[in-house]
Design an enzyme around this catalytic site. Structure first.
Site, PDB file in Angstrom:
ATOM      1  N   ASP A  31       7.768-112.566 -51.621  1.00  0.00           N
ATOM      2  CA  ASP A  31       8.126-111.662 -52.707  1.00  0.00           C
ATOM      3  C   ASP A  31       8.872-112.475 -53.773  1.00  0.00           C
ATOM      4  O   ASP A  31       9.907-113.099 -53.481  1.00  0.00           O
ATOM      5  CB  ASP A  31       9.041-110.567 -52.135  1.00  0.00           C
ATOM      6  CG  ASP A  31       9.429-109.546 -53.184  1.00  0.00           C
ATOM      7  OD1 ASP A  31       9.334-109.853 -54.390  1.00  0.00           O
ATOM      8  OD2 ASP A  31       9.836-108.440 -52.798  1.00  0.00           O
ATOM      9  N   ASP A  88       3.400-113.162 -63.769  1.00  0.00           N
ATOM     10  CA  ASP A  88       1.991-112.763 -63.911  1.00  0.00           C
ATOM     11  C   ASP A  88       1.727-111.707 -62.837  1.00  0.00           C
ATOM     12  O   ASP A  88       1.070-111.961 -61.836  1.00  0.00           O
ATOM     13  CB  ASP A  88       1.127-114.018 -63.698  1.00  0.00           C
ATOM     14  CG  ASP A  88      -0.348-113.709 -63.737  1.00  0.00           C
ATOM     15  OD1 ASP A  88      -0.721-112.590 -64.113  1.00  0.00           O
ATOM     16  OD2 ASP A  88      -1.135-114.600 -63.370  1.00  0.00           O
ATOM     17  N   SER A  89       2.312-110.542 -63.061  1.00  0.00           N
ATOM     18  CA  SER A  89       2.356-109.537 -61.992  1.00  0.00           C
ATOM     19  C   SER A  89       1.495-108.330 -62.319  1.00  0.00           C
ATOM     20  O   SER A  89       0.955-108.211 -63.421  1.00  0.00           O
ATOM     21  CB  SER A  89       3.796-109.060 -61.818  1.00  0.00           C
ATOM     22  OG  SER A  89       4.150-108.273 -62.937  1.00  0.00           O
ATOM     23  N   PRO A 112       5.055-103.163 -55.580  1.00  0.00           N
ATOM     24  CA  PRO A 112       5.795-104.404 -55.332  1.00  0.00           C
ATOM     25  C   PRO A 112       6.295-105.091 -56.608  1.00  0.00           C
ATOM     26  O   PRO A 112       7.183-105.929 -56.560  1.00  0.00           O
ATOM     27  CB  PRO A 112       4.765-105.295 -54.611  1.00  0.00           C
ATOM     28  CG  PRO A 112       3.424-104.701 -54.871  1.00  0.00           C
ATOM     29  CD  PRO A 112       3.663-103.237 -55.104  1.00  0.00           C
TER      30      PRO A 112
HETATM   31  N1  SAM Z   1      -3.706-110.339 -64.937  1.00  0.00           N
HETATM   32  C1  SAM Z   1      -3.140-109.315 -64.200  1.00  0.00           C
HETATM   33  C2  SAM Z   1      -2.792-108.061 -64.916  1.00  0.00           C
HETATM   34  O1  SAM Z   1      -1.823-108.025 -65.685  1.00  0.00           O
HETATM   35  O2  SAM Z   1      -3.492-107.075 -64.739  1.00  0.00           O
HETATM   36  C3  SAM Z   1      -2.173-109.796 -63.173  1.00  0.00           C
HETATM   37  C4  SAM Z   1      -2.982-110.502 -62.130  1.00  0.00           C
HETATM   38  S1  SAM Z   1      -2.287-111.074 -60.664  1.00  0.00           S
HETATM   39  C5  SAM Z   1      -3.637-110.703 -59.574  1.00  0.00           C
HETATM   40  C6  SAM Z   1      -0.990-109.955 -60.211  1.00  0.00           C
HETATM   41  C7  SAM Z   1      -0.405-110.306 -58.854  1.00  0.00           C
HETATM   42  O3  SAM Z   1       0.973-109.991 -58.800  1.00  0.00           O
HETATM   43  C8  SAM Z   1      -1.059-109.561 -57.691  1.00  0.00           C
HETATM   44  O4  SAM Z   1      -1.826-110.459 -56.940  1.00  0.00           O
HETATM   45  C9  SAM Z   1       0.144-109.021 -56.882  1.00  0.00           C
HETATM   46  O5  SAM Z   1      -0.020-109.145 -55.482  1.00  0.00           O
HETATM   47  C10 SAM Z   1       1.272-109.892 -57.412  1.00  0.00           C
HETATM   48  N2  SAM Z   1       2.619-109.330 -57.244  1.00  0.00           N
HETATM   49  C11 SAM Z   1       3.034-108.054 -57.471  1.00  0.00           C
HETATM   50  N3  SAM Z   1       4.347-107.910 -57.177  1.00  0.00           N
HETATM   51  C12 SAM Z   1       4.774-109.145 -56.759  1.00  0.00           C
HETATM   52  C13 SAM Z   1       6.028-109.636 -56.306  1.00  0.00           C
HETATM   53  N4  SAM Z   1       7.121-108.844 -56.209  1.00  0.00           N
HETATM   54  N5  SAM Z   1       6.113-110.951 -55.954  1.00  0.00           N
HETATM   55  C14 SAM Z   1       5.029-111.778 -56.027  1.00  0.00           C
HETATM   56  N6  SAM Z   1       3.813-111.346 -56.444  1.00  0.00           N
HETATM   57  C15 SAM Z   1       3.689-110.053 -56.807  1.00  0.00           C
END
Ligand code: SAM
Length: 272
Positions: free
Chosen positions: A140, A158-159, A165
């Site tokens: 996380d 980039d979340s 989460p």
């Molecule tokens: N381009 C994208 C959008 O804005 O629609 C974002 C793409 S990327 C796949 C987003 C990632 O953030 C996901 O794979 C998700 O699992 C991750 N994520 C979400 N919350 C997170 C957290 N607390 N820590 C690490 N990763 C996280």
């Protein structure tokens, strides 16, 4: 996710949705964190969705990934050498940071399944995560940043959107930790949603960044597969930038760097 007559639709409001005609459904899984679907679409190539929202499409992923990396890279007062990426399990952000010449990237993604499916279905993009300059950590990002003793020149969030989460990634507390692990002159940036359909996202990001850094800078890009097409990013304001020749990419260039920070009046008012 069940398709209706081979169309995937992302709902933006009770009255509007964007639909992609799909030639194949490649994957549909429920992980510990979210639902992930992968489709092959006619117009945008392979399309990754999380909890029913578009994350990445082959045809326009370059716009999002160039804009989340290149704008803060060129605006930083000192040329960035290191970066922490939170989220970004598809590898698209790490890939652009490698192209920019960074020598150390730590990528913290909460969901290992995002990485695995990206390696399987988007090998060109995900290969960045196996580069020796990239340290991929499954954790996380909020916890990672609160514990980290390491410092970085860039922090890129980039979340997914501020629910589930990713909710804690849009708070003042989180940016307090981000500031602590940034080197002097460093930059922190987050995707902050569609100002039209998700005004709360840019407001939350702006409030959180301002409370930690005392300033913020929002910029926009046109991303056809995201709600309304108009997408925002928010970062701390590094001030004067530096004098470095700007290498154009596919969407990003010098004109975009200058123009993307010029905001429509309704966006200015949203973040005032
Ligand atoms: N381009 C994208 C959008 O804005 O629609 C974002 C793409 S990327 C796949 C987003 C990632 O953030 C996901 O794979 C998700 O699992 C991750 N994520 C979400 N919350 C997170 C957290 N607390 N820590 C690490 N990763 C996280």
């Amino acid at each position: 996710m069940k398709l209706i007559e081979n169309w995937f639709s992302e709902r933006y409001s009770d009255n509007l949705q964007l639909s992609f005609r799909v030639s194949d459904q490649l994957l549909s899984i429920k992980t510990d964190f979210q639902r992930i679907d992968l489709f092959d679409t006619y117009d945008f190539g392979k399309l990754l969705t999380i909890d029913g929202t578009v994350q990445m499409a082959e045809k326009d992923e370059h716009i999002y990934h160039e804009m989340i990396t290149m704008v803060p890279f060129y605006l930083a007062t000192k040329r960035p050498e290191s970066a922490l990426v939170i989220g970004g399990g598809d590898g698209g952000t790490a890939r652009r940071l490698l192209d920019l010449g960074l020598s150390k990237i730590v990528n913290v993604e909460i969901d290992s399944q995002v990485v695995e499916l990206s390696r399987r279905f988007f090998p060109e993009i995900a290969s960045s995560l196996s580069d020796p300059r990239v340290n991929l950590i499954i954790d996380d990002g909020i916890k990672y940043v609160s514990r980290s003793k390491e410092k970085f020149d860039m922090v890129i969030i980039d979340s997914t959107d501020p629910v589930g989460p990713a909710e804690g990634l849009f708070t003042a507390e989180f940016y307090g930790d981000v500031k602590r692990i940034l080197n002097d002159g460093g930059v922190a940036v987050t995707q902050s949603g569609s100002p039209f359909y998700q005004p709360f996202a840019i407001r939350k990001a702006t409030g959180a960044i301002r409370s930690a850094f005392g300033n913020s800078l929002s910029y926009l890009a046109f991303i056809p597969t995201y709600p309304s097409g108009l997408w925002s990013f928010t970062m701390n304001d590094p001030g004067t930038g530096r004098n470095e020749e700007i290498r154009p990419a596919r969407y990003f260039n010098k004109d975009i760097l200058e123009g993307c920070v010029r905001l429509p009046q309704f966006v200015k008012e949203l973040i005032a």
